[in-house]
Design an enzyme around this catalytic site. Structure first.
Site, PDB file in Angstrom:
ATOM      1  N   SER A 154       0.870  -1.193   0.000  1.00 13.80           N
ATOM      2  CA  SER A 154       0.000   0.000   0.000  1.00 13.80           C
ATOM      3  C   SER A 154       0.896   1.228   0.000  1.00 13.80           C
ATOM      4  O   SER A 154       2.067   1.149   0.395  1.00 13.80           O
ATOM      5  CB  SER A 154      -0.848  -0.003   1.276  1.00 13.80           C
ATOM      6  OG  SER A 154      -1.453   1.254   1.489  1.00 13.80           O
ATOM      7  N   TYR A 167      -2.695  -1.373  10.480  1.00 16.50           N
ATOM      8  CA  TYR A 167      -2.632  -1.542   9.020  1.00 16.50           C
ATOM      9  C   TYR A 167      -1.308  -0.989   8.477  1.00 16.50           C
ATOM     10  O   TYR A 167      -0.585  -1.659   7.727  1.00 16.50           O
ATOM     11  CB  TYR A 167      -3.824  -0.829   8.383  1.00 16.50           C
ATOM     12  CG  TYR A 167      -3.940  -0.992   6.882  1.00 16.50           C
ATOM     13  CD1 TYR A 167      -4.581  -2.100   6.326  1.00 16.50           C
ATOM     14  CD2 TYR A 167      -3.422  -0.022   6.009  1.00 16.50           C
ATOM     15  CE1 TYR A 167      -4.705  -2.254   4.946  1.00 16.50           C
ATOM     16  CE2 TYR A 167      -3.543  -0.156   4.631  1.00 16.50           C
ATOM     17  CZ  TYR A 167      -4.191  -1.272   4.107  1.00 16.50           C
ATOM     18  OH  TYR A 167      -4.305  -1.409   2.741  1.00 16.50           O
TER      19      TYR A 167
END
Ligand code: NAD
Length: 269
Positions: A154, A167
């Site tokens: 990401s 995350y």
């Protein structure tokens, strides 16, 4: 130089939804046989829909249920896929979840859930894939490389993300896992890279795009002024899995409409 993924088996985790589905369809169109991994009974129907869509277009696909955070399930998945399809040539470590909370309110369960799927799941699948690549060796009829691993990371492997510490930590760690694996197995011709998406329209981030206000606010972060699609990621994944990218290993490739140019500095910061 082989441009297609013909006769190669691509195992894609979490392929019953979103980015995983986009990658599955793109790789199938390039000739790969797809293993559409899904996590539970709950996602069986959507996994079968993805596989059927591929088959209807003349491609090859099977579904396989496995929770990637569970070691025994992952080991069994690789053994079963190898006995059914002969080998695994490409692993796309895509499965991922979010369990967001203000840091002081984040429970250990929320922390563990995200680390277990996003990081441990990628570790377990990468380990089993590399063992299979080494067992099989290079098959020059298919690819000049012995195997390819694509981690779906990401932009949050480099952009800190308040309210999402579990995350962001999982994605930051994926970068080090990916680079360390590329270093450890480069001599064996195993290529390991990460795709780092920005904002892609999928179920994981519905709140970021499902109202005009939310979408407007999101677009202030994206110089290219559109949200990304699973097809955008699929196209890059095909390139990274093919011999066209044979000299790329140990790389994080950002695909984010310019999000990592830090748009808020466009007017001088
Ligand atoms: P999604 O929710 O549509 O897909 C996630 C997939 O992972 C689902 O198919 C889900 O069933 C599967 N999954 C969850 N837990 C699993 C488990 N234990 N075992 C196997 N599969 C499991 O979301 P998405 O946006 O397609 O996310 C895919 C990946 O892309 C994730 O790793 C996510 O972090 C990453 N990503 C997404 C975006 C975005 O903007 N959508 C941006 C950056 C990175």
């Amino acid at each position: 130089m082989e441009r297609s993924l013909k006769n190669q088996v691509a195992l894609i985790t979490g392929a019953s939804s979103g980015i995983g589905t986009g990658i599955a369809k793109a790789m199938a169109e390039s000739g790969a046989t797809i293993v559409v991994n899904h996590s539970s009974e709950h996602s069986l129907e959507s996994a079968q829909t993805v596989a059927n869509d591929i088959i209807k277009k003349g491609g090859k696909a099977i579904t396989y249920q496995c929770d990637v955070s569970q070691e025994t399930e992952v080991v069994n998945m690789f053994q079963d896929v190898v006995s059914q399809l002969g080998t695994v040539d490409i692993l796309v470590n895509n499965a991922g979840i979010q369990k967001d909370a203000k840091f002081t309110e984040m429970t250990l369960d929320q922390w563990n859930a995200v680390i277990n799927v996003n990081l441990t799941g990628q570790f377990l699948c990468a380990r089993e894939a590399i063992k299979e690549f080494l067992r099989r060796g290079i098959d020059p009829a298919k690819s000049v490389a012995c195997g390819k691993i694509i981690h779906i990371s990401s932009v949050h492997e480099i952009i800190p993300w308040a309210g999402h510490v579990n995350y962001a930590s999982s994605k930051g760690a994926i970068r080090m896992m990916m680079q360390s694996l590329a270093q450890e197995y480069g001599a064996q011709k195993i290529r390991v890279n990460s795709i780092c998406p920005g904002a892609i329209q999928t179920p994981i981030n519905t709140n970021a795009w499902n109202t005009p206000e939310a979408l407007d606010s999101l677009l202030t972060l994206i110089p290219y002024n559109r949200i990304g699609t699973p097809e955008d990621i699929g196209n890059l994944a095909v390139f990274l899995a093919s011999d066209l990218s044979d000299y790329i290993t140990g790389a994080s490739i950002f695909i984010d409409g310019g999000m990592t140019t830090f748009e808020s500095f466009a007017t001088g910061g």
